[in-house]
Each structure stands twice: as C-alpha cells, then as structure tokens.
Design a protein around this motif. Structure first.
Motif, PDB file in Angstrom:
ATOM      1  N   MET A   1       1.109  -1.325   0.168  1.00  0.00           N
ATOM      2  CA  MET A   1      -0.179   0.297  -0.118  1.00  0.00           C
ATOM      3  C   MET A   1       1.006   1.449   0.050  1.00  0.00           C
ATOM      4  O   MET A   1       1.322   1.812   0.368  1.00  0.00           O
ATOM      5  N   ILE A   2       0.170   2.039  -0.814  1.00  0.00           N
ATOM      6  CA  ILE A   2       1.367   3.546  -0.810  1.00  0.00           C
ATOM      7  C   ILE A   2       0.850   4.708   0.226  1.00  0.00           C
ATOM      8  O   ILE A   2      -0.698   4.452   0.096  1.00  0.00           O
ATOM      9  N   LYS A   3       1.365   5.188   0.586  1.00  0.00           N
ATOM     10  CA  LYS A   3       0.826   6.356   1.927  1.00  0.00           C
ATOM     11  C   LYS A   3       1.906   7.319   1.665  1.00  0.00           C
ATOM     12  O   LYS A   3       2.974   6.785   1.892  1.00  0.00           O
ATOM     13  N   THR A   4       1.455   8.019   2.059  1.00  0.00           N
ATOM     14  CA  THR A   4       1.963   9.549   1.736  1.00  0.00           C
ATOM     15  C   THR A   4       2.601  10.639   3.188  1.00  0.00           C
ATOM     16  O   THR A   4       1.560  10.791   3.844  1.00  0.00           O
ATOM     17  N   GLN A   5       2.681  11.729   3.042  1.00  0.00           N
ATOM     18  CA  GLN A   5       2.147  12.678   3.509  1.00  0.00           C
ATOM     19  C   GLN A   5       1.091  13.759   3.981  1.00  0.00           C
ATOM     20  O   GLN A   5       0.772  14.564   4.364  1.00  0.00           O
ATOM     21  N   PHE A   6       0.216  13.229   2.104  1.00  0.00           N
ATOM     22  CA  PHE A   6      -0.654  14.315   1.936  1.00  0.00           C
ATOM     23  C   PHE A   6      -1.542  13.561   2.663  1.00  0.00           C
ATOM     24  O   PHE A   6      -1.813  12.447   2.723  1.00  0.00           O
ATOM     25  N   GLY A   7      -2.756  14.017   2.503  1.00  0.00           N
ATOM     26  CA  GLY A   7      -4.248  13.853   2.623  1.00  0.00           C
ATOM     27  C   GLY A   7      -5.401  14.818   1.687  1.00  0.00           C
ATOM     28  O   GLY A   7      -5.546  15.218   1.015  1.00  0.00           O
ATOM     29  N   PHE A   8      -5.934  14.497   2.885  1.00  0.00           N
ATOM     30  CA  PHE A   8      -7.500  15.346   2.803  1.00  0.00           C
ATOM     31  C   PHE A   8      -7.359  16.494   1.711  1.00  0.00           C
ATOM     32  O   PHE A   8      -8.053  17.290   1.733  1.00  0.00           O
ATOM     33  N   SER A   9      -6.719  17.451   2.799  1.00  0.00           N
ATOM     34  CA  SER A   9      -6.786  18.846   2.500  1.00  0.00           C
ATOM     35  C   SER A   9      -5.863  19.546   1.938  1.00  0.00           C
ATOM     36  O   SER A   9      -5.373  20.174   1.559  1.00  0.00           O
ATOM     37  N   SER A  10      -4.595  18.012   1.149  1.00  0.00           N
ATOM     38  CA  SER A  10      -3.360  18.948   0.043  1.00  0.00           C
ATOM     39  C   SER A  10      -4.732  19.464  -0.984  1.00  0.00           C
ATOM     40  O   SER A  10      -4.917  19.134  -1.497  1.00  0.00           O
TER      41      SER A  10
END
Length: 301
Positions: A1-10
């Motif tokens: 699974m690719i997880k990043t530092q970014f999310g909903f509000s990025s």
C-alpha cells in the motif's frame, strides 16, 4: 500500500512542490474547467509543457492564458472518433503524462452515433481510444497515465451483457457507476499490458467537489455536507500526486483517494464514505475482458 504525507486537505500545488518537470510533456483532458484546470496549473507551474485537450478551444485558450507558462490548447471531443484520431495524428514526439480527466456524470439517456451509451463512451471508450492511439508516444516517454474515476464506481460493475442498456431500464447513476468502474479496470489492464514499455496507469477518486460536472443536477448547495467537500485545488491533488510523485515510479494498476492508495473492499459497508475501491473494479479478469470488449467496439465503429 502506498502511503504519503498528503491527505484530504492537501492541494495540487502542495503535492507538486519541489518536483521539477521541465522537459516533461503532459496532456490533460477536460482541462478548461474544474479540477482539470488546477491539475494543469500545478503541472505547468513545475515547468511541464501542458496540452489542454478540450472540446471548446475558446474556453481552453482563456484557461491557458490564466495559467501561463508553457500551456497549449488542442481540440478533443471524446465522443467523436474522428476528433480523437485527429488529435492523435497531430501529436508528435514523446508523452510523459496523460491525465484522463474529462468526464460526464449522471446524464439523461443519450447515445453516440455508434449506439454507445453516452457516459460509457465519454468516460471510458473515448479515453481508451485516445490512450491506445497515443501508445507510441506514451512508450517513448515511459509515461504515467492518470485516470480520474470516482467512488461512484461502487454504484455498478461493468455489466458486460448490457453495457448500453438495450434491455435494462436506463438509470443515470448506474450508467455513471459502470463508466467509473471501467476507468479503474482500464488502469489495471493498461499497466499489465504496457508495463514492459515503461507505461503505468493508476486511477483515483478526486473527492466531493461542486464543479461543472454536477451543475446540471438538481443539487441544493445548502444540503451538501461541507465536511466532505473539497475545493478544486484540493480535488486536483491526487491527480497531481499520481502524475509526479517518486513513490509511484513503476507502480500501476491501483486506485487512490485523498492522496493515498485505497483499500480493496467487498461491500460499501466496509469502506468509509467516499473511500475504498470495489474488488470487481480491480479484478484482472474483468480488466482483460473490458480491454477486449473495448477493442471490439472500436474495430466495429
């Protein structure tokens, strides 16, 4: 699974920050409004040469002037095979990123000249014809294909026995759903077929955004859940992530939401609202079947 530092509000600009794209050539379909504009703006802002592939070139030229940078405009109607062919023939040289962004949603019953249901034709078949036509350019650029799907894919699998509603009563939302499922399946099979050419494809849910895509629907803005709504800048973030992030190098056939890979689910109850990808949408057999079916339709056109 690719997880990043970014999310909903990025936002798209935040996701693209620090990434250099001079020399990279990008096509964004449907880039004269909505998240397509912000996708193009973020990529052009990092130095990419961006072509806005749009039906209305006047609107496209206004968008290009607003964005600035190395932005071009070309006519493209995804429901018109002659228009797609002209666009493909007019492209010269490598292509590094194709963002299949254009789309329609929950439209009244309508068919193309070939008898194809309008949403399936626009959202999937048009992009399929475009990508396969541009395959030599994509191969030359070892490209990434970014396919804008939707959580709406959970409304319906691709109903291969009756894609065009010849026997079923037409329903605007299930028709939308199967077209968005087709978007994900295309990313799965394009990666399987073309990975050896250096081409990968991923699909995404941009989020809940009020844009021209939904402007014809009977929606009261006051009834919308503002806690789940995104701005267009936030809605473009996942597209830009898939187009640019080093984490996605060589990765394809997956589905993302809120800038992270989404879990595969077997029912809508398993996924939080607006998240997750249905297992049938990433099924390799379904993906291979859709590719063959799409080739057959285009060959008969």
């Amino acid at each position: 699974m690719i997880k990043t530092q970014f999310g909903f509000s990025s936002t798209a600009a935040e996701v693209a920050e620090g990434i250099d794209l001079p020399g990279k050539r990008v096509i964004v379909t449907g880039a004269s409004s909505g998240i397509g504009v912000e996708t193009a703006r973020a990529l052009a802002g990092r130095g990419a040469e961006v072509t806005l592939a749009v039906r209305n070139t006047d609107a496209g030229e206004k968008t290009a002037q607003d964005i600035g940078g190395n932005v071009r405009v070309a006519q493209l109607d995804l429901t018109d095979l002659a228009s797609i062919d002209a666009f493909v023939r007019g492209w010269d040289g490598p292509l590094h990123v194709l963002v299949a962004n254009a789309g329609v949603m929950a439209t009244p019953q309508r068919y193309t000249d070939q008898g194809w249901e309008w949403q399936f034709a626009t959202n999937h078949l048009g992009h399929f014809a475009l990508a396969t036509g541009l395959h030599p350019a994509l191969k030359a650029g070892r490209a990434r294909i970014v396919v804008v799907s939707s959580t709406g894919h959970m409304l319906s699998p691709v109903v291969f026995d009756d894609v065009n509603y010849a026997f079923r009563n037409y329903d605007a939302w299930t028709a939308y759903g199967q077209s968005k499922t087709a978007n994900v399946l295309f990313a799965v099979e394009a990666t399987r077929r073309w990975a050896e050419d250096g081409i990968t494809a991923n699909a995404l849910m941009p989020g809940q955004i009020f844009t021209n895509l939904s402007s014809h629907l009977d929606i009261n803005r006051d009834d919308l859940n503002l806690t789940t709504m995104k701005t267009v800048e936030q809605g473009a973030a996942t597209s830009v992530l898939l187009a640019t992030s080093p984490l996605l190098e060589g990765i394809g056939g997956r589905y993302f939401d809120d800038c992270n890979e989404a879990p595969v689910v077997d029912s809508r109850k398993e996924a939080p609202p607006l998240h997750g990808v249905a297992r049938y949408a990433v099924d390799r057999d379904n993906a291979a079947r859709l590719w063959t079916y799409s080739e057959t339709l285009l060959a008969k056109a």
